[in-house]
Motif scaffolding. Structure first.
Motif, PDB file in Angstrom:
ATOM      1  N   VAL A  49       2.695  10.972   1.522  1.00  0.00           N
ATOM      2  CA  VAL A  49       2.399  11.353   2.907  1.00  0.00           C
ATOM      3  C   VAL A  49       0.889  11.367   3.138  1.00  0.00           C
ATOM      4  O   VAL A  49       0.394  10.911   4.171  1.00  0.00           O
ATOM      5  N   ALA A  50       0.147  11.897   2.160  1.00  0.00           N
ATOM      6  CA  ALA A  50      -1.312  11.927   2.272  1.00  0.00           C
ATOM      7  C   ALA A  50      -1.872  10.524   2.423  1.00  0.00           C
ATOM      8  O   ALA A  50      -2.777  10.283   3.236  1.00  0.00           O
ATOM      9  N   SER A  51      -1.341   9.581   1.659  1.00  0.00           N
ATOM     10  CA  SER A  51      -1.810   8.201   1.723  1.00  0.00           C
ATOM     11  C   SER A  51      -1.456   7.555   3.054  1.00  0.00           C
ATOM     12  O   SER A  51      -2.261   6.796   3.621  1.00  0.00           O
ATOM     13  N   LEU A 103      -5.408  -6.806   2.578  1.00  0.00           N
ATOM     14  CA  LEU A 103      -4.561  -6.317   1.486  1.00  0.00           C
ATOM     15  C   LEU A 103      -3.744  -5.115   1.935  1.00  0.00           C
ATOM     16  O   LEU A 103      -2.573  -4.973   1.588  1.00  0.00           O
ATOM     17  N   TRP A 104      -4.386  -4.243   2.734  1.00  0.00           N
ATOM     18  CA  TRP A 104      -3.687  -3.078   3.280  1.00  0.00           C
ATOM     19  C   TRP A 104      -2.486  -3.519   4.121  1.00  0.00           C
ATOM     20  O   TRP A 104      -1.383  -2.962   3.984  1.00  0.00           O
ATOM     21  N   ALA A 105      -2.676  -4.504   4.978  1.00  0.00           N
ATOM     22  CA  ALA A 105      -1.600  -4.995   5.835  1.00  0.00           C
ATOM     23  C   ALA A 105      -0.523  -5.708   5.024  1.00  0.00           C
ATOM     24  O   ALA A 105       0.653  -5.727   5.422  1.00  0.00           O
ATOM     25  N   ALA A 106      -0.917  -6.282   3.881  1.00  0.00           N
ATOM     26  CA  ALA A 106       0.034  -7.029   3.058  1.00  0.00           C
ATOM     27  C   ALA A 106       0.995  -6.119   2.303  1.00  0.00           C
ATOM     28  O   ALA A 106       2.133  -6.520   2.017  1.00  0.00           O
ATOM     29  N   VAL A 107       0.560  -4.907   1.971  1.00  0.00           N
ATOM     30  CA  VAL A 107       1.390  -4.003   1.168  1.00  0.00           C
ATOM     31  C   VAL A 107       2.760  -3.745   1.806  1.00  0.00           C
ATOM     32  O   VAL A 107       3.802  -3.943   1.155  1.00  0.00           O
ATOM     33  N   HIS A 133       7.195   4.369  -0.526  1.00  0.00           N
ATOM     34  CA  HIS A 133       6.717   3.284  -1.386  1.00  0.00           C
ATOM     35  C   HIS A 133       5.432   2.678  -0.819  1.00  0.00           C
ATOM     36  O   HIS A 133       4.498   2.378  -1.560  1.00  0.00           O
ATOM     37  N   VAL A 134       5.409   2.495   0.494  1.00  0.00           N
ATOM     38  CA  VAL A 134       4.208   1.959   1.138  1.00  0.00           C
ATOM     39  C   VAL A 134       3.033   2.906   0.914  1.00  0.00           C
ATOM     40  O   VAL A 134       1.919   2.481   0.582  1.00  0.00           O
ATOM     41  N   GLY A 135       3.293   4.207   1.086  1.00  0.00           N
ATOM     42  CA  GLY A 135       2.244   5.200   0.892  1.00  0.00           C
ATOM     43  C   GLY A 135       1.665   5.165  -0.514  1.00  0.00           C
ATOM     44  O   GLY A 135       0.442   5.187  -0.694  1.00  0.00           O
ATOM     45  N   ILE A 136       2.529   5.088  -1.502  1.00  0.00           N
ATOM     46  CA  ILE A 136       2.055   5.020  -2.892  1.00  0.00           C
ATOM     47  C   ILE A 136       1.313   3.707  -3.138  1.00  0.00           C
ATOM     48  O   ILE A 136       0.295   3.672  -3.842  1.00  0.00           O
ATOM     49  N   GLY A 137       1.812   2.624  -2.534  1.00  0.00           N
ATOM     50  CA  GLY A 137       1.118   1.339  -2.658  1.00  0.00           C
ATOM     51  C   GLY A 137      -0.274   1.401  -2.068  1.00  0.00           C
ATOM     52  O   GLY A 137      -1.237   0.898  -2.654  1.00  0.00           O
ATOM     53  N   LEU A 141      -3.954   1.069  -3.832  1.00  0.00           N
ATOM     54  CA  LEU A 141      -4.949   0.134  -3.292  1.00  0.00           C
ATOM     55  C   LEU A 141      -6.282   0.844  -3.078  1.00  0.00           C
ATOM     56  O   LEU A 141      -7.342   0.306  -3.423  1.00  0.00           O
ATOM     57  N   GLY A 142      -6.237   2.052  -2.523  1.00  0.00           N
ATOM     58  CA  GLY A 142      -7.461   2.801  -2.270  1.00  0.00           C
ATOM     59  C   GLY A 142      -8.208   3.143  -3.548  1.00  0.00           C
ATOM     60  O   GLY A 142      -9.424   2.931  -3.649  1.00  0.00           O
ATOM     61  N   VAL A 143      -7.462   3.660  -4.524  1.00  0.00           N
ATOM     62  CA  VAL A 143      -8.082   4.004  -5.810  1.00  0.00           C
ATOM     63  C   VAL A 143      -8.632   2.742  -6.481  1.00  0.00           C
ATOM     64  O   VAL A 143      -9.742   2.737  -7.009  1.00  0.00           O
TER      65      VAL A 143
END
Length: 202
Positions: A49-51, A103-107, A133-137, A141-143
């Motif tokens: 949720v945070a992501s 890359l963000w849009a691709a996840v 799953h999107v959030g974890i992806g 990506l951010g990390v």
């Protein structure tokens, strides 16, 4: 430590004076900062949720300010061209941001087409599981984006520059909150640029 703090202050000042002339951009950064700070708290409770908050609201508002509202002509305040600013940018300049946001849009698209990510994930049961799953992806990506650029800076510049930049990125929400909390009020009062003499560059 003094040198580290001095470098951190310099990177923050360069980022502010080069890339935050528009009060719309500053206001969006204030929204982004508030959302990121909230996401930092939620991260300890629910990382997915945070992501989703961080990428879905904070990053999109933040980057929209840069992509659509920040002047890209000659910077009369600092006496430099936009191309020069892009060249000397320590972190993610606009080109790198285009790549990152692509890359963000691709996840979510990849996870929609391949819900289990070739067997690495449990098949999501419903929309909520898919969004998690999107959030974890997005979190990965951010990390990964921070780690990648930090290590890259180790080689392009030096270890100190990379560590200072990583620290700046992680603490930017708190710095942006302090810097840009007055921007929405100024925007509502009819101001558009932080530097009135640079309006022609917009």
């Amino acid at each position: 430590m003094t040198s580290f703090r001095a470098q951190l202050a310099e990177q923050r000042w360069d980022d502010h004076r080069f890339y935050h002339h528009s009060l719309i951009n500053q206001s969006l950064h204030f929204v982004s900062a508030c959302t990121f700070i909230t996401a930092y708290l939620v991260l300890w409770i629910d990382p997915a949720v945070a992501s989703l908050m961080a990428w879905g609201v904070a990053m999109t508002s933040r980057q929209a300010g840069h992509f659509f509202f920040e002047p890209k002509a000659f910077d009369h305040v600092n006496g430099v061209s936009h191309d020069h600013k892009e060249e000397i940018k320590v972190g993610y300049n606009l080109f790198r941001k285009y790549v990152l946001m692509s890359l963000w849009a691709a996840v979510p698209v990849v996870l929609l087409v391949q819900p289990t990510l070739f067997g690495l994930l449990i098949r999501p049961d419903g929309v909520e599981a898919y969004l998690r799953h999107v959030g974890i992806g997005w979190l990965m990506l951010g990390v990964g984006a921070i780690a990648f650029r930090t290590v890259q800076l180790f080689f392009i510049h030096d270890v100190a520059t990379g560590l200072v930049w990583a620290t700046k990125i992680v603490t930017d929400p708190f710095s942006d909150f302090r810097l840009y909390k007055g921007a929405p009020r100024r925007l509502l009062n009819g101001e558009r640029m932080d530097h009135p003499d640079d309006v022609a560059a917009a």
